[in-house]
Design an enzyme around this catalytic site. Structure first.
Site, PDB file in Angstrom:
ATOM      1  N   CYS A   1      12.460   8.166  13.287  1.00  0.00           N
ATOM      2  CA  CYS A   1      11.746   7.486  14.373  1.00  0.00           C
ATOM      3  C   CYS A   1      12.636   7.301  15.602  1.00  0.00           C
ATOM      4  O   CYS A   1      12.143   6.983  16.675  1.00  0.00           O
ATOM      5  CB  CYS A   1      11.210   6.135  13.899  1.00  0.00           C
ATOM      6  SG  CYS A   1      12.418   5.122  13.036  1.00  0.00           S
TER       7      CYS A   1
ATOM      8  N   GLU B   1       5.649  -0.553  13.602  1.00  0.00           N
ATOM      9  CA  GLU B   1       6.571   0.332  14.318  1.00  0.00           C
ATOM     10  C   GLU B   1       5.892   1.690  14.375  1.00  0.00           C
ATOM     11  O   GLU B   1       5.605   2.289  13.342  1.00  0.00           O
ATOM     12  CB  GLU B   1       7.911   0.409  13.583  1.00  0.00           C
ATOM     13  CG  GLU B   1       8.977   1.138  14.370  1.00  0.00           C
ATOM     14  CD  GLU B   1       9.487   2.353  13.642  1.00  0.00           C
ATOM     15  OE1 GLU B   1       9.099   3.467  14.046  1.00  0.00           O
ATOM     16  OE2 GLU B   1      10.275   2.198  12.702  1.00  0.00           O
TER      17      GLU B   1
ATOM     18  N   GLY C   1       4.829   3.937  10.970  1.00  0.00           N
ATOM     19  CA  GLY C   1       4.121   5.216  10.962  1.00  0.00           C
ATOM     20  C   GLY C   1       3.654   5.604  12.343  1.00  0.00           C
ATOM     21  O   GLY C   1       4.314   5.329  13.347  1.00  0.00           O
ATOM     22  N   SER C   2       2.480   6.214  12.405  1.00  0.00           N
ATOM     23  CA  SER C   2       1.972   6.760  13.659  1.00  0.00           C
ATOM     24  C   SER C   2       1.385   5.673  14.550  1.00  0.00           C
ATOM     25  O   SER C   2       1.011   4.590  14.083  1.00  0.00           O
ATOM     26  CB  SER C   2       0.878   7.791  13.369  1.00  0.00           C
ATOM     27  OG  SER C   2      -0.273   7.150  12.836  1.00  0.00           O
TER      28      SER C   2
ATOM     29  N   LYS D   1       0.885  -1.169   0.000  1.00  0.00           N
ATOM     30  CA  LYS D   1       0.000   0.000   0.000  1.00  0.00           C
ATOM     31  C   LYS D   1       0.919   1.214   0.000  1.00  0.00           C
ATOM     32  O   LYS D   1       1.546   1.551   1.001  1.00  0.00           O
ATOM     33  CB  LYS D   1      -0.894  -0.004   1.244  1.00  0.00           C
ATOM     34  CG  LYS D   1      -1.680   1.283   1.468  1.00  0.00           C
ATOM     35  CD  LYS D   1      -2.665   1.574   0.365  1.00  0.00           C
ATOM     36  CE  LYS D   1      -3.581   2.749   0.734  1.00  0.00           C
ATOM     37  NZ  LYS D   1      -2.838   4.011   0.927  1.00  0.00           N
TER      38      LYS D   1
END
Length: 494
Positions: A265, A228, A204-205, A147
């Site tokens: 991150c 993550e 991501g978030s 995606k």
């Protein structure tokens, strides 16, 4: 305008992936490694178009993108080498003996099945379409449906074409890799809950990762989501170290905090130390360092707006003092460092939330006991840094033992930004930094996420997978009756 892949096309891609999985199950680790090395070759051959496109879509400098491109090809190669070695097959053989009731038992690991990979925004090459999640899943023997991240659609397509063309060149099924585009939440949810999808990888978030995790666990057949989801990556600066190098530590900290406009991150968002003259020196030096940092474009408008929102919300909390900020320039990320006390940090959960960008909090403690209180209260982190001398480490053994429970990577000095793509790297930590602290998304061990064991009892040699055959045609290390070796099994011992 980003084209939304239709549900019919997604359904077709999932069906193709399911069929391709049956093909991949019958490939050897050597064959998959050859494909992976060929993908690396094709990524390396991509010219200026890739770098220029990514630069336009992400605002990342060309030098950074050039290095990330090399890292991405290197990931495919290092993971291919690890896959070919047989380390992730974990082949075990227990030969039949008169005293054994079950006879001959042989076990190895195979791919889980089709995997959905969600591309990340902050690493358009290394953590996105052709990133480590895709490489490790294919290495494990799993078809991948990516995606694409909507922040860099053209970059994603160039990388997707590189993988697709390599698979076509090999004459392997098209369904081994698919590229899905769109911006709707529904697309990600549909992929995650589809009965034929067997795992999800996400960077991501927290909100996005936790939503996918919850969807996957509500399924009739729950599947793993390796998400993550971010981290504040605290730095605990201890007495002797900060006394000896307050100014140098401030420079090191601000450099790490603002690297890449803070869009890593592993950005060290929190600095924790006991009050005193040395901490005052550190804070003064931070002020001086921050003033030299120019505002810069962030990855995309959405990240910039989220950064400004969360920064303003954090600064508006009680017991906050703004230490330093850079110049303000509309549309660009401006660095800021604030200060609070230990009890406010402990009691206000807003201060423990990640602010994705160049933003830091200095937490001042009254004594070592407050350092320990903070350590106990901390949520799971990707990294924690202990800025210390050897004497500091000896004098703070309790603190350090507590910190081991809270992170995936524990540093002794240095700063956490940047990861090495090596076996010993752990890029994953206790919840909520990731959904499963047993695994890493960086380094060859990332392959472990996408395999499961299967045991064969009393099967004739001709029907066994190559990894378990008597002759050991792949020449991999196996544990045979408790001993590690790569020798073939002679017929007289069978």
């Amino acid at each position: 305008m980003i084209e939304e892949t239709s549900k019919e096309n997604i359904e077709l891609r999932i069906q193709m992936a399911s069929e391709a999985y049956q093909f991949l199950k019958n490939t050897t680790i050597k064959e998959r490694a050859a494909l992976m090395n060929a993908v690396a070759d094709r990524i390396e051959a991509l010219g200026e178009e890739l770098l220029t496109t990514a630069h336009i879509e992400t605002s990342l400098p060309l030098a950074r993108l050039t290095g990330e491109k090399a890292r991405t090809a290197g990931q495919w190669r290092s993971y291919a080498k690890a896959v070919a070695s047989g380390i992730y097959t974990e082949a075990r053989i227990d030969l039949a003996q008169p005293e054994k009731q079950k006879g001959d038992l042989r076990k190895y690991s195979i791919g889980l099945g089709p995997v959905v990979v969600f591309g990340a925004s902050n690493f358009p090459f290394a953590f996105s379409t052709a990133g480590g999640d895709t490489a490790s899943a294919i290495g494990a023997g799993c078809p991948v449906i990516v995606k694409a991240h909507p922040a860099h659609p053209q970059t994603s397509k160039i990388m997707a074409d590189a993988i697709t063309n390599t698979i076509k060149e090999f004459g392997w099924p098209e369904g081994i890799f698919s590229h899905i585009t769109g911006t709707s939440y529904e697309t990600g949810a549909y992929l995650t809950q589809h009965q034929d999808i067997q795992a999800v990888a996400f960077t991501g978030s927290f909100t996005g990762g936790k939503a996918l995790f919850d969807i996957a666990n509500r399924r009739e057949n729950p599947i793993p989501v390796f998400a993550e989801m971010g981290s504040i990556n605290p730095v605990f600066a201890l007495k002797n170290l900060i006394e000896n190098k307050a100014e140098a530590l401030a420079k090191e900290y601000v450099t790490s905090l603002t690297l890449g406009v803070g869009q890593f991150c592993t950005n060290p968002g929190v600095f924790i130390a006991v009050k005193g003259e040395s901490l005052d020196r550190f804070i003064s030096a931070v002020k001086n360092e921050i003033t030299g940092i120019a505002p810069a474009n962030m990855l995309h408008k959405g990240i910039y707006e989220n950064f400004e929102h969360h920064k303003a919300n954090t600064i508006a909390q009680p017991d906050i003092e703004v230490i330093a900020t850079t110049a303000i320039e509309e549309g660009k990320g401006s660095a800021a460092v604030i200060q609070t006390n230990a009890q406010s940090f402990i009691n206000n959960p807003v201060l423990s939330e990640e602010v994705f960008g160049p933003f830091g909090i200095i937490v001042t403690c009254e004594n070592k006991e407050e350092l320990i209180q903070i350590a106990k209260k901390l949520k799971g982190q990707l990294t924690i840094t202990v800025a210390a001398t050897s004497d500091d480490a000896r004098e703070n053994a309790e603190l350090i033992h507590l910190l081991k429970d809270k992170c995936g990577r524990l540093l002794f000095n240095g700063m956490p930004t940047g990861v090495e793509v090596v076996y010993a790297m752990q890029h994953g930590g206790p919840f909520p930094s990731t959904t499963d602290s047993r695994f890493t998304s960086v380094g060859p061990d990332a392959v472990k996420r996408f395999v499961r064991p299967i045991s064969f009892q009393n099967w004739p040699d001709e029907f066994l997978p190559e990894e378990l055959k008597n002759e050991n045609p792949l020449q991999i290390n196996r544990i045979v009756d408790g001993e590690v070796h790569s020798e073939s099994l002679k017929s007289e011992v069978l």
